[in-house]
Design an enzyme around this catalytic site. Structure first.
Site, PDB file in Angstrom:
ATOM      1  N   THR A 196       9.049  96.422   4.101  1.00  0.00           N
ATOM      2  CA  THR A 196      10.343  95.897   3.661  1.00  0.00           C
ATOM      3  C   THR A 196      10.176  94.958   2.470  1.00  0.00           C
ATOM      4  OG1 THR A 196      11.317  96.083   5.821  1.00  0.00           O
ATOM      5  CG2 THR A 196      12.131  94.290   4.492  1.00  0.00           C
ATOM      6  N   GLY A 216      16.955  97.856  12.437  1.00  0.00           N
ATOM      7  CA  GLY A 216      16.046  96.734  12.660  1.00  0.00           C
ATOM      8  C   GLY A 216      16.679  95.403  12.300  1.00  0.00           C
ATOM      9  N   THR A 258       9.977  90.158   7.216  1.00  0.00           N
ATOM     10  CA  THR A 258       9.450  91.528   7.328  1.00  0.00           C
ATOM     11  C   THR A 258       8.550  91.597   8.548  1.00  0.00           C
ATOM     12  OG1 THR A 258       8.013  93.204   6.362  1.00  0.00           O
ATOM     13  CG2 THR A 258       7.611  90.936   5.656  1.00  0.00           C
TER      14      THR A 258
END
Ligand code: ASP
Length: 348
Positions: free
Chosen positions: A213, A243, A264
């Site tokens: 990410t 997520g 992340t």
């Protein structure tokens, strides 16, 4: 003579003071994912490419801050550079779902107003972070998903691409490897008829077990913080899984009184731990430094729960910080003195 000297000293002090007032602090920090990034699998060329892309993203955001743009604009500019690069799991380099599609999530938040925007499960929007910003500024909502979000993107005249735009050989091979170990991998047999299944490159990326990410946090010249995050989610995700990245308070949070955070890592844990908001709340209520608050959440709370990953943060004074409990995290900052730093491994 003495009087002249005193006057000249006073004038110098006044000029310094005026200059100090004229040049308020601004800074930016970014990440490009955390996880098991192994030096032994990293070629010097690839390492150089990551550092160069991180620096390019930082400079894009910093240029906006320097000319008096807002932290929201700077965060977007930095993220767009990483979304457009196949090196990261966002935009062009997004990972595949179990169903061989790419479904992207993004969010953005403004620390002054606590205004926020997020999108999830989009497959045709070239830069999901721009769509998140549109949701924040030009809609009454905070989070849009799937077809509705894509309809809104068209209405806002954002760039729409065919879903194939997000296909990359690297991510495809990554999915095939994960599917081999997945008991519900019906997709694997279908793959044999897929042209891309003939791709046999064995090229190992140094970071296939990472959560690539991307995210950015910034402080602008007006003293306002912002944070943003963009992702393809996790390889082989199923059932419309979403997520932490588009969840305000989990993957992204910004409050001028406390901090700006972009995360992340293994999203399920980050949602349950409300990572981004918890860090800011600790700064605010425990009156501790951002560094300490981030370590309490990433190195203690999350480790106890079993969650891997990290964050990038910015304090209201423009101090960038990182905290990650994984082996590496692609990261970087340009601080208020203009110092540029990029790093990948723990020791960088
Ligand atoms: N946090 C992301 C997610 O769970 C993955 C990542 O950080 O790369 O969707």
């Amino acid at each position: 003579m003495k009087i002249k000297l005193i006057i000249s000293c006073l004038l110098t002090m006044l000029t310094i003071n005026i200059n100090a007032k004229q040049s308020p602090s601004f800074a930016i920090a970014i990440h490009g994912g955390a996880g098991t990034i192994l030096k032994s699998n990293m070629t010097p060329e690839l390492e150089k490419a990551y550092h160069a892309k991180l620096a390019e993203a930082l400079k894009a955001g910093h240029a906006i801050l320097k000319k008096g743009g807002t932290s929201v604009e700077a965060v977007q500019a930095a993220i767009i550079v990483m979304e457009d690069s196949p090196l990261f799991n966002a935009g062009k380099g997004a990972v595949y779902t179990h169903h061989k599609t790419n479904e992207l999530d993004a969010s953005i938040m403004e620390g002054k107003t606590l205004n926020a925007g997020a999108v999830s499960g989009v497959s045709t929007v070239k830069n999901p972070i721009k769509l998140a910003a549109e949701v924040m500024t030009n809609s009454k909502h905070v989070m849009l998903s799937g077809a509705g979000a894509e309809k809104f993107a068209k209405k806002q005249s954002l760039e729409i691409v065919p879903p194939e735009y997000f296909k990359t050989e690297r991510r495809w091979n990554q999915l095939l490897r994960v599917l081999k170990k997945d008991p519900d991998a019906t997709a694997l047999s279908e793959d044999k008829t897929d042209k891309q299944a003939s791709v046999t490159t064995n090229k190992i990326w140094p970071d296939d077990n990472k959560f690539g990410t991307v995210g950015a946090v910034a402080l602008d010249q007006f003293g306002n913080l912002a944070a943003g995050t963009s992702t393809g989610g996790m390889t082989n995700k199923k059932y419309g899984r979403i997520g932490d990245s588009p969840i305000i308070g989990a993957g992204t949070y910004a409050d001028n009184k406390a901090c700006a955070i972009s995360a992340t890592g293994h999203g399920e844990y980050f949602i349950r731990a409300a990572v981004a908001h918890d860090i800011c709340a600790r700064v605010l209520y425990k009156n501790i430094s951002l560094d300490k608050a981030a370590d309490e959440v990433i190195q203690q709370k999350l480790v106890k729960m079993g969650g891997d990953g990290g964050i990038v943060g910015m304090s209201p004074k423009g101090e960038p910080i990182f905290s990650f409990n994984s082996e590496g995290m692609y990261r970087g900052y340009i601080d208020k003195n203009g110092k540029v730093y990029t790093g990948i491994f723990k020791q960088d």
